[in-house]
Design a protein around this motif. Structure first.
Motif, PDB file in Angstrom:
ATOM      1  N   ARG B 202       0.818  -1.210   0.000  1.00  0.00           N
ATOM      2  CA  ARG B 202       0.000   0.000   0.000  1.00  0.00           C
ATOM      3  C   ARG B 202       0.852   1.260   0.000  1.00  0.00           C
ATOM      4  NH1 ARG B 202      -4.793   0.488  -2.233  1.00  0.00           N
ATOM      5  NH2 ARG B 202      -6.203  -1.158  -1.576  1.00  0.00           N
ATOM      6  N   GLN B 205       1.774   2.833  -3.237  1.00  0.00           N
ATOM      7  CA  GLN B 205       0.788   3.659  -3.936  1.00  0.00           C
ATOM      8  C   GLN B 205       0.679   5.061  -3.372  1.00  0.00           C
ATOM      9  OE1 GLN B 205      -2.833   1.576  -3.761  1.00  0.00           O
ATOM     10  NE2 GLN B 205      -2.011  -0.182  -4.863  1.00  0.00           N
ATOM     11  N   ASP B 244      -5.684  -5.670   3.844  1.00  0.00           N
ATOM     12  CA  ASP B 244      -5.660  -4.554   2.900  1.00  0.00           C
ATOM     13  C   ASP B 244      -6.811  -3.601   3.165  1.00  0.00           C
ATOM     14  OD1 ASP B 244      -4.285  -3.522   0.441  1.00  0.00           O
ATOM     15  OD2 ASP B 244      -6.386  -3.543  -0.203  1.00  0.00           O
ATOM     16  N   PHE B 247      -5.614  -1.312   5.802  1.00  0.00           N
ATOM     17  CA  PHE B 247      -4.674  -0.318   5.276  1.00  0.00           C
ATOM     18  C   PHE B 247      -5.428   0.740   4.476  1.00  0.00           C
ATOM     19  CE2 PHE B 247      -1.355  -3.567   6.011  1.00  0.00           C
ATOM     20  CZ  PHE B 247      -0.464  -2.776   6.695  1.00  0.00           C
ATOM     21  N   SER B 248      -6.431   0.274   3.687  1.00  0.00           N
ATOM     22  CA  SER B 248      -7.182   1.238   2.880  1.00  0.00           C
ATOM     23  C   SER B 248      -7.902   2.239   3.770  1.00  0.00           C
ATOM     24  CB  SER B 248      -8.213   0.518   2.017  1.00  0.00           C
ATOM     25  OG  SER B 248      -7.591  -0.478   1.267  1.00  0.00           O
ATOM     26  N   VAL B 258      -7.333   6.129  -2.570  1.00  0.00           N
ATOM     27  CA  VAL B 258      -7.146   4.693  -2.422  1.00  0.00           C
ATOM     28  C   VAL B 258      -7.617   3.975  -3.681  1.00  0.00           C
ATOM     29  CG1 VAL B 258      -7.703   2.680  -1.065  1.00  0.00           C
ATOM     30  CG2 VAL B 258      -7.482   4.890   0.044  1.00  0.00           C
TER      31      VAL B 258
END
Lengths: 304, 1052
Positions: B202, B205, B244, B247-248, B258
């Motif tokens: 993550r 990004q 995930d 994390f998002s 995101v």
């Protein structure tokens, strides 16, 4: 016993929805036995295999939790070791919330990952992610039913420092066909037991082999009992025959060999002074051995 | 598997000290690898050889050299080198040591590495200003230089990956700490690795974002979910997807864009439609209010269980059957039940399923939601966070306000004046739970408390855990005032008496018994508890018809018979609550001042903390409560009267500053003059240092110094402690830690000066003899009480020393024993009325069966009877007690050291023993005067057959029992008849005799010259004196004196 009630932000299954038998423990090639609160003779080389049979009222759990029949669930067995904080999972089986189902779960744990207590639990969790809804579990993995037991592995009694080696290959002065040899310093009883005393077992010796592989067999127990008597006799006699033990006027340091022998004498020879025992051990060693046998209860349990 | 040396604490201490202070050059020298004091794990592998240890030392040193460690260099690693060393160490340790996690979890192994194998590296890696921190050498697996690196390698090592060390290399120090120092995350390695992978994925990004912050935020979210989710049930991809999502959420919270990632998961199964909620179940039947009240209060759990089963056989078995009964109570009676102490305890025991089921029955008029506004805090204090989460969510969430969007505000409105307490009390996780519950699926914030706080607008929040929050003036409370007004006033519970009165007026409370009913309905009437005409009048036939096994015939028979008995169909007046005169809200919420001692317990049980609560007490209803008599009722009436006067004629407006009297009474007695002004202004009114300084003409620093000096004297740690104390007086709940300190501070105040603040007692503390004890409220007290009762029930007698083992601390135990267990004190001992049991008879009986027994054995047996595990000290105590008891029993003889024999098992016939004793007494009267047992036995041997077989101990004991025999003092141990002139020769007389005989020594001097162990010198001296000299033989020494010879002593 303190009962801890745990509540969740969603509905969970009633206790009666899952009927579970005892955890059954298998060690080595032995027959499975019911799990008790503690394993006295556990050590880190012992791997544990545990099984448990469950009867799961899957439809009932779904109903309790406000889930529809047919919702995918997972039944799993999880372990956690408090000594190493390690966790792991055994069986994790997908079931559908319908009717009653019989399921066997199993956990296999590498002894090297364990320490102190082993917590075992059986859980029923949600097997898929659902559309969110208040007061109902919707995330995959949400615990819907759980039951945990604790198995004490360490901390009950102290273990004796034992090491298995092959006497012929050891390169040290060990007679090839001897079964065991105790190595310790009778002259310095202040040394810690775990540092200075060691019992070597001859891996090549057929009887010792049997004792290690099948500790549960009656003849193994007999041999173990005799071996521990032999070791105790060596320690007691070694200490008592030395000057230092009998003339000691202050207490032995914690965990020292002297303390251990002192405790043995206090338990089994209440009231006798080290001096009188020394006299007996020197003047009439055979009688001393016999008295030791008597006090330690050697072979009192007849082999079946 | 290899075992490594372990270093014990005793040996480690000097080594650590040396490592911290010695010059580096000295540390670098090779030291013995197996110093004294090393220990090993008893089993589990083969001990490492010394040569291998030397190799390892070299390998570790090389790893250090590769990152710039140089033996000659000064001690200053820079951060990158430190991190590089860590990574290299991790690999070397993991690859070379062949350790098992079991062995690696032993901190003393790592202490060996840090103290013996390579202390110089610890110094180099963690130079510190004053040497390396001690913990880097110690046993902590998170702090020890080597231990933490092995564990990191163990957790992040991926043997199957193309580069097994990719995670270890990629993560920074702070990130590794975030994951590895949380056992709940690091213990399951797939989870720890999944976190690391997810973080790296993550972060690629959103490279602008601080990676450490991203992980920190995600960890908070994860830890909140861990108790609810079993990540172990997920396969790797599912786990990655689940992480995930976290994390998002964190990325979104940080404002980053995101992008949706897709994980090749199996398509989710079509979720079947959710079930329709089941139709509400009607309460089983209605009985009169008073009856129910009595019911719940007086029946014990078993009765209730039986009754519940009978009344409602389809009900699942309840763990708390009283709860099932309470469930049958409906709206108007809710408040009454809420006032029951048992109701409070019950609420604390309810689980979420109970609530679920129960709320389905009677929305929205449940007593839980009824009592929520009035008793919220007193109940909340008994509940834990999980419970609160469910309770608040359920009660308000579905029962009261179906519109979930408005829930948070609704909650806060429910708590009204007390919400700031609530906010200070609940922790971040509970807040998160609340938010999650109200808006499931919405992204979570990492600090849910701030969101909750942001709802509290237009007010200043002062909660210990939040500090002081100023919240802008947008007040959602104003939006729907109408609903606010329709909320029932907390005083409504007085209305139930009016209802009862109406019932009485309608002749529905007729206490006369019913006539004999027809056989068909006799059982039914018993079942619904109809005994009086009033009961019959109130009986609701529709409810009866709902009962299992009741058909139309019975209902009709009942109806006909009732008209026959009462003369007409009864009319039950509808329940109309009487509006109580409104209390000013500020007054209603005000805490009660000091409460008379007589009422304190009652008030705590009923949860009366504010003036509102006080005014709501129904004085008539109080009589129904146990232990409430005229005195208490009068006191309550007086308090209510005083409060009413205060409402009607409010006292002159007070200054905005809080009432200081409480604090003054509590702590400020010894503080006067300038200091007092300072404390008032600074601590209570909250003036700043500068303001205080200006007023007093002091510098800011001086004000700080003076304040802290006063606080020191008052034994507060910080100003906040004093504030917490004040807060407690003003009704703001401090968080646990502050409360604890406050207790400590209060405990330093002399008891008699301390006015007992009711709020503190209400928190579950009781002040007993100046000591604070029992946290956890009435429920906890109740638990202790039953614990003590159980403890007493299990034994047949209690001695004062036993009390030390009681499951409750003194002196609380004292109170419990005195008030609840019917015990009283005599001096220091408790006198117990627990049974018909007499210990002595018991012992005697045991001894009669055994014949002869040692006191140790008897003591152990006695302890076992009491159900205690015998520890050495307790056995010793019991032995003394047994010995004392047995010595006084006429039928028991002491036959050897510590061994007792019952009369019926004597080795010689009792008559023979008596004859022997008589013989001895005659002998003493006649010639001997005083004589020792041994001398007696010698003399008797020729005269009586039994003398040869009787043991000296038995004879001694038998002699002691003879009324004419007296045992002489220590130096004259022997026996003498008390009445003969010759009999007793105590000190002085013997000295005189010695002088007459021309012996140039006193008895003491003779005794002193004798070898140790000679105690009978006096008696022996006397018994041989007549020969013109004397000879003493005892133990190992012999002492002979005659007028012709020198005195001399010789060994045996």
């Amino acid at each position: 016993v303190t009962a801890v009630a745990k509540t969740w932000p969603y509905r969970t299954g009633s206790r009666t929805r899952l009927t579970a038998g005892h955890w059954r423990l298998t060690r080595g090639a032995a027959d499975p036995v019911d799990l008790e609160e503690a394993l006295d003779d556990w050590d880190a080389t012992v791997n544990l295999r545990l099984r448990r049979s469950l009867v799961l009222d899957a439809a009932g759990i779904a109903q309790d939790c406000g889930l529809a029949e047919g919702t995918p669930l997972r039944v799993m067995a999880v372990w956690r070791a408090s000594g190493t904080s390690a966790r792991g999972v055994g069986t994790c089986r997908e079931v559908v919330a319908e009717g009653r189902q019989e399921i066997d779960v199993q956990v296999e744990v590498d002894g090297a990952e364990l320490g102190r207590d082993l917590h075992l639990s059986v859980a029923v969790v949600l097997g898929t992610t659902l559309p969110p809804r208040a007061i109902t579990a919707w995330r995959q993995g949400s615990v819907l039913w759980e039951d945990a037991v604790t198995l004490r592995l360490e901390g009950g009694g102290s273990r004796f420092p034992i090491e298995e080696v092959s006497f012929p290959d050891s390169g040290i002065d060990f007679p090839d066909r001897a079964a065991w040899r105790l190595v310790w310093e009778a002259d310095d009883l202040e040394l810690p037991v775990l540092g200075s005393v060691r019992l070597f077992l001859n891996r090549e010796h057929p009887t010792v082999r049997m004792m290690l592989d099948h500790p549960e067999r009656p003849d193994s127990r007999l041999v173990t009992a005799f071996m521990m008597f032999d070791v105790t006799r060596a320690l007691v006699r070694g200490a008592v025959c030395g000057e230092a033990f009998c003339t000691r006027d202050r207490p032995w340091p914690a965990d020292s060999v002297g303390r251990v022998v002192d405790r043995i004498l206090k338990v089994h020879f209440r009231g006798a002074t080290p001096g009188s025992l020394r006299q007996m051990a020197l003047q009439d060693p055979e009688r001393f051995d016999a008295v030791l046998q008597d006090r330690l209860g050697l072979l009192r349990m007849a082999p079946k | 598997m290899t075992l490594y040396p372990r270093l014990r604490t005793v040996e480690a201490r000097p080594l650590i000290e040396a490592a911290l202070s010695a010059p580096l050059e000295e540390l670098q020298q090779d030291r013995p690898l197996l110093p004294r004091g090393i220990v090993w794990a008893p089993t589990g592998g083969v001990r490492v050889s010394e040569a291998r240890l030397a190799d390892l030392r070299e390998l570790i040193r090389e790893a250090a050299k590769a990152v710039g460690y140089d033996a000659g260099m000064p001690l200053e690693p820079r951060a990158p080198e430190g991190a590089a060393l860590d990574r290299r160490l991790a690999r070397v340790l993991y690859d070379e040591l062949h350790l098992t996690p079991h062995e690696a979890s032993a901190g003393d192994v790592w202490r060996y590495f840090a103290c013996v194998l390579a202390p110089e590296l610890v110094r180099w890696r963690f130079p510190g200003k004053e040497g390396s921190p001690q913990e880097r050498f110690g046993t902590s697996l998170r702090r020890n230089l080597f231990g933490r690196m092995w564990w990191r390698a163990f957790i992040f090592h991926e043997p199957a990956a193309s580069d097994p060390w990719v995670l270890l290399d990629a993560l920074g120090e702070d990130e590794m700490v975030q994951i590895t120092e949380r056992p709940s995350a690091a213990g399951y390695r797939p989870l720890a690795r999944g976190l690391a992978r997810g973080l790296l994925r993550r972060h690629r990004q959103a490279p602008g974002l601080n990676r450490g912050n991203l992980l920190r935020d995600t960890m908070k979210r994860l830890l909140r979910r861990l108790p609810l989710l079993r990540y172990e049930s997920l396969v790797e991809l599912e786990l990655d997807a689940a992480l995930d999502e976290l994390f998002s959420d964190s990325l979104r919270a940080a404002g980053a864009e995101v992008r949706q990632l897709t994980f090749p998961l199996a398509p989710p199964r079509e979720a079947p439609p959710l079930p329709v909620p089941s139709t509400p179940v009607r309460p089983w039947f209605s009985i009169s209010l008073t009856r129910r009240f009595a019911f719940v209060n007086q029946l014990d759990a078993d009765d209730v269980a039986a009754l519940t089963l009978e009344l409602s056989p389809v009900d699942p078995l309840e763990s708390e059957p009283r709860w099932a009964l309470l469930r049958g109570l409906s709206v108007p009676h809710a408040r009454v039940v809420a006032a029951l102490p048992s109701a409070q305890r019950l609420t604390a025991r309810l689980g979420s399923n109970d609530l679920e089921e129960w709320l389905a029955e009677g929305t929205p008029g449940s007593w839980v939601s009824e009592i929520l506004p009035a008793r919220a805090l007193s109940l909340l204090r008994l509940l834990d966070g999980d419970w609160l989460r469910v309770w608040v969510g359920r009660t308000l969430g579905e029962a009261i306000l179906p519109d979930a969007a408005d829930l948070p505000r609704a909650i806060l409105r429910q708590f009204d004046g007390e919400w700031s307490d609530l906010l200070g009390w609940i922790d971040a996780d509970v807040c998160a739970g609340l938010l999650e519950m109200f808006s499931p699926g919405a992204p979570q914030t990492s600090d849910p408390r701030s969101i909750l706080a942001s709802w509290l607008v237009g007010r200043t929040v002062v909660a210990p855990s939040l500090g002081r929050l100023e919240i802008p003036q947008v007040d959602p409370w104003e939006e729907d005032v109408t609903e606010e007004e329709t909320r029932p006033a907390p005083t409504e519970s007085v209305a139930h008496t009016a209802f009862e009165r109406a019932l009485r007026e309608a002749r529905i409370a007729d206490p006369r018994p019913i006539p004999e009913p027809p056989g068909l309905i006799r059982k039914l009437l018993a079942r619904v508890l109809v005994r009086s005409l009033g009961d019959l009048a109130r009986l609701d036939l529709a409810t009866v018809a709902d009962l299992p096994g009741v058909g139309k015939t019975k209902v009709e028979a009942l109806r006909t018979w009732r008209i026959e008995v009462l003369g007409a169909e009864p009319v039950v007046p509808a329940y109309v609550p009487e509006p109580a005169p409104p209390l000013p809200p500020a007054f209603a919420a005000r805490r009660l001042g000091p409460v008379p001692g007589l009422l304190q317990r009652l008030f705590i049980d009923l949860g009366i903390f504010t003036y509102g609560d006080l005014m709501a007490i129904d004085v008539d209803g109080l009589t129904a409560i146990e232990h409430v008599g005229r005195r208490k009722i009068e006191l309550v009436q007086q308090m209510q009267e005083a409060a009413r006067m205060e409402v009607e004629q409010p006292p002159p407006a007070r200054s905005p500053a809080p009432d200081l009297s409480a604090l003054e009474t509590l702590v400020l007695d010894g503080v006067t003059g300038r200091e007092r002004t300072l404390v008032n202004r600074r601590l209570i009114e909250g003036a700043s240092l500068v303001e205080c300084g200006q007023e007093l003409g002091l510098s800011r620093e001086r004000v700080r110094q003076l304040t802290s000096r006063v606080l020191d004297r008052l034994q507060f740690e910080h100003a906040t402690d004093a504030a917490a104390l004040l807060n407690a007086e003003c009704g703001i709940l401090a968080d646990d830690r502050a409360l604890h300190r406050q207790m400590a501070a209060l405990a330093t105040i002399p008891f008699e000066r301390l006015r007992l603040p009711l709020s503190l007692v209400a928190d579950g503390w009781a002040l007993v003899d100046g000591e604070w004890m029992v946290r956890g409220g009435p429920a906890e007290l109740d638990r202790l009480l039953s614990g003590v009762e159980e403890w007493i029930a299990g034994r047949q007698f209690i001695e004062a020393t036993d009390l030390e083992r009681a499951p409750v601390r003194q002196p609380l135990l004292g109170i419990i024993l005195a008030e609840h267990c019917g015990m009283r004190t005599e001096g220091d001992d408790w006198v117990v009325d627990v049974s018909q049991f007499d210990r002595n008879t018991f012992l005697e009986e045991r001894l009669r069966t055994a014949g002869t027994a040692h006191q140790d054995e008897l003591a152990r047996w006695l302890l076992a009877r009491q159900g205690d595990e015998a520890k050495d000290a307790e056995v010793a105590r019991a032995v003394r007690s047994v010995e004392g008891a047995l010595s006084r029993l006429p039928s028991v003889y002491r036959t050897a050291m510590g061994t007792f024999t019952h009369r019926e098992a004597l080795p010689i016939p009792e008559a023979a023993l008596a004859r022997l004793v008589d013989l001895c007494v005659d002998r003493m009267r006649g010639t001997a005067g005083a004589i020792s047992t041994r001398a007696l036995l010698d003399q008797l041997r020729g005269e009586d057959d039994h003398a040869a077989v009787v043991s000296p101990w038995l004879l001694k004991d038998a002699l002691k029992r003879h009324p004419d025999i007296k045992v002489l003092r220590k130096f004259l141990v022997g026996y003498a008849p008390t009445f003969t002139e010759e009999g007793v020769l105590l000190g002085d007389r013997l000295e005189a005799i010695l002088r007459e005989a021309g012996v140039p020594l006193t008895t003491q001097e003779i005794t002193d010259r004798l070898p140790d162990g000679l105690e009978h010198a006096d008696a022996a001296i006397y018994s041989t004196l007549r020969n013109g000299g004397f000879a003493v033989t005892a133990g190992r020494g012999r002492f002979i004196w005659s007028p012709d010879s020198e005195d001399r002593s010789e060994g045996a």
